[in-house]
Design an enzyme around this catalytic site. Sequence first.
Site, PDB file in Angstrom:
ATOM      1  N   ASP A 103       0.835  -1.208   0.000  1.00 50.33           N
ATOM      2  CA  ASP A 103       0.000   0.000   0.000  1.00 50.33           C
ATOM      3  C   ASP A 103       0.867   1.253   0.000  1.00 50.33           C
ATOM      4  O   ASP A 103       2.036   1.232   0.425  1.00 50.33           O
ATOM      5  CB  ASP A 103      -0.963   0.004   1.201  1.00 50.33           C
ATOM      6  N   GLU A 166      -0.013  -1.309   5.774  1.00 50.01           N
ATOM      7  CA  GLU A 166       1.044  -0.867   6.695  1.00 50.01           C
ATOM      8  C   GLU A 166       0.833   0.587   7.061  1.00 50.01           C
ATOM      9  O   GLU A 166       1.043   0.992   8.208  1.00 50.01           O
ATOM     10  CB  GLU A 166       2.429  -1.055   6.060  1.00 50.01           C
TER      11      GLU A 166
END
Length: 432
Positions: A103, A166
């Site tokens: 991400d 994350e």
Amino acid sequence: MPNDIAATDMAESLFEVIDARRDELVALTCELIRFPTINPPGEAYQPCAEFIGRRLQARGFAVQYVRALGAPGDSDNYPRINVIARREGSGAGPCVHFNSHIDVVQTGSGWTVDPFAGVVRDGKVFGRGACDMKGGLAASIIAVEALIDSGARLPGALEISGTVDEESGGYGGVHHLAERGWFSPPKVNHVIIPEPLNVDRVCIGHRGVWWAEIETHGRIAHGSMPFLGDCAVRHMHAVIERFERELYPKLAARRTDMPVVPSGARSSTLNINSIHGGQAEQQGGYPAPCVPDSCRMVIDRRLLIEESIDGVKAEVVELLEQLVRERAGFRYRLRDIFEVIPTMADRNGPVARHTAAAILRVLGRAPEFICSPGTYDQKHIDRVGKLKDCIAYGPGILDLAHQPDEYVVIDDMVASAKVMALAAWSLVNQRA
Ligand SMILES: [Zn+2]
């Protein structure tokens, strides 16, 4: 461990293979950037995970996709899909795992290139996630593939994962996997997270964090007669004044032995993240004619490994309780939002030692051991997976993370791929 001459030959041939794949490394980085995996909300996770999975499956890895059903943000529109690829070793060596988050944060303004085009210019790859951390992910994939193709003896298993979320705490990613045993010995023994901490530094851990909301209460009244009410904003001012006078000097004086960079972060810190008090302005920008009965402040306290989370909280509670005793009408509510305990791996542990030796071999200089001021997924591997031998090492430049025109230097990616390949090779040849 192979003898020194064999090891030198091995390293040289490994470096040759990686140098020959420079263009492939750049192309792979660009391809990864072209998946706009923006979090929130968690765009394009599935196609990005499947792209990684397909590539590694073709190289003989067993690939699994794990969706974090029920994790924050998980839905059929935005499924939290993680990919984990494993290649068994030829013997009984330990397993080395490279974990990257797929991400990226939102682009924001100020870009001069298309953030999801994967633009190559002046020896750099530009794009959202180039530095944090698709350049690192690509380097780890090329490193492992080169290692396999070099024909080196690989007794231990190699794993690569692409995990999600994350940037929003890792609950749909590494935390979810760690809870299910994906990051625990004996399955995994050493973890390298290719976060952008600079190509010549080994990051052994990070500070902790406590996010909390403090609300002060007042009593609503007409703004023309504030003496008939009780202003929650003035009570909050008293809190901030207490912070200024008592807490900030104490925090600044508290220094850690953790090698945190930049050095300002070697003290405890407190950011006032936001403050909201009173009624919002009405249409036309007119204020509400009222005394505020509520004021909320979000604090972001970063803690050192020498501090306990309970002690950190108690310190704030004590200041608030002082105000209850000393200030007429002072009432508050404290709400925990999020917390992470500091973590630090042993710099003499296997993964830090072998990575440091590889950096010395590739770059010709000894690395700096550092800790990160903010947290990353190492916390879940340590606390949930109970795996201590974990570091962050990757090619990106830390300061460029989350910035407009984020980039990764191609030479750094090539060098870090060599470091990762050499470190993994020496680790899988250790005793499990
Ligand atoms: Zn990152």
